[in-house]
Design a protein around this motif. Structure first.
Motif, short mmCIF file in Angstrom:
data_model
loop_
_atom_site.label_atom_id
_atom_site.label_comp_id
_atom_site.label_asym_id
_atom_site.label_seq_id
_atom_site.Cartn_x
_atom_site.Cartn_y
_atom_site.Cartn_z
N ASN A 46 0.86 -1.36 0.23
CA ASN A 46 -0.31 0.01 0.06
C ASN A 46 0.92 1.03 0.13
O ASN A 46 0.55 2.25 -0.74
N VAL A 73 -5.63 0.22 -2.59
CA VAL A 73 -5.48 0.15 -1.30
C VAL A 73 -5.89 -1.30 -1.09
O VAL A 73 -7.02 -1.74 -1.42
N TRP A 74 -4.79 -2.19 -0.59
CA TRP A 74 -5.20 -3.47 -0.27
C TRP A 74 -5.77 -3.78 0.95
O TRP A 74 -4.78 -3.67 1.94
#
Ligand code: XBP
Ligand code: MG
Length: 256
Positions: free
Chosen positions: A26, A37-38
């Motif tokens: 990120n 965005v993970w």
């Protein structure tokens, strides 16, 4: 006779994914001006793809196809991954990712007993050496005869390539070794190379199908911190020690 232990890294030696690799990805995306965005849940799905560059490429294919259409996309993926690795290494060096319970103890027991040690991992080599130095000992890299990591093989786990490469480097048959893994991809890779394998589940792999493992546990355990058995027999022991690994290894080889 058990001569060598081959350790996976992420999820086995240390719980590195949710609070280590994930924020590093990120940070690299933000640095590159990408709105990717993970979050922890999405990352759990993306972990089905091993290898950070492969995982980025898979994600873009699912959520940002325009990114893949760029002429220099491979250069961009490599740059994103290099930035991610820089962030991850900084996290490791700050001591942010300790080894999991039992890992240092078991490695110490194996060394004292003269067992040969190796690593077989999908992650980037620098990540391994930095984790070992920060989490185990300044000279811990020298404890491992072979470190098979990242792009040293063309096909990552679940392909058996990394384990076959390590066995070749060590000049050992799979029957002389035991692998320690945490994920279905990792178990498929080690079994594909013919290796008896102990699975210790990690946060993201709990409850998966680990058919073929010598045992499936919550972790290696420590005195006063017993391993929980998901499948297999701990032969009356409460945590994993070298004697138990030798028993599982003998049981597995005698069945072949
Ligand atoms: C886990 C992986 C790696 C890490 C990220 O490897 O699949 O890709 O998630 O590291 P293992 P990189 O369980 O085999 O240790 O970004 O360096 O690939
Ligand atoms: Mg793993």
């Amino acid at each position: 006779m058990l001569e060598a232990l081959i350790f996976d890294v992420d999820g086995t030696l240390a719980d590195t994914e949710r609070d280590g690799h994930r924020p590093a990805f990120n940070a690299a995306f933000a640095e590159a001006g990408l709105d990717w965005v993970w979050d922890p849940a999405l990352y759990g799905e993306l972990l089905a793809v091993t290898g950070g560059k492969e995982r980025i490429r898979f994600y873009a294919g699912q959520y940002d196809r325009a990114f893949l259409q760029q002429a220099d996309v491979e250069v961009r993926i490599k740059a994103l991954h290099a930035a991610k690795t820089r962030h991850y290494l900084a996290l490791l060096k700050a001591g942010g990712i300790p080894l999991l319970p039992g890992a240092a103890r078991l490695i110490g027991e194996a060394r004292d007993a003269g067992l040969r040690l190796a690593i077989a991992t999908t992650t980037t080599p620098d990540n391994v050496t930095t984790l070992l130095r920060a989490g185990l000992a300044p000279d811990a890299v020298s404890w491992f005869e072979v470190i098979g990591a990242g792009d040293v093989v063309p096909a990552k786990k679940p392909a058996p390539d990394i384990y076959l490469w390590v066995l070749d480097q060590m000049g050992l048959p799979p029957s002389a070794c035991l692998a320690l893994e945490d994920s279905p991809n990792g178990l498929l890779a080690s079994l594909g190379a013919g290796l008896p394998t102990l699975v210790t589940e990690s946060e993201y792999t709990h409850g998966n199908d680990f058919d073929g493992a010598v045992a499936v546990l919550s972790g290696l355990g420590e005195p006063g911190r017993p391993s929980l058995v998901r499948s297999g027999d701990m032969h009356g022991k409460a945590w994993v020690d070298l004697e138990l690994l030798r028993t599982w290894h003998r049981e597995c080889i005698s069945k072949k």
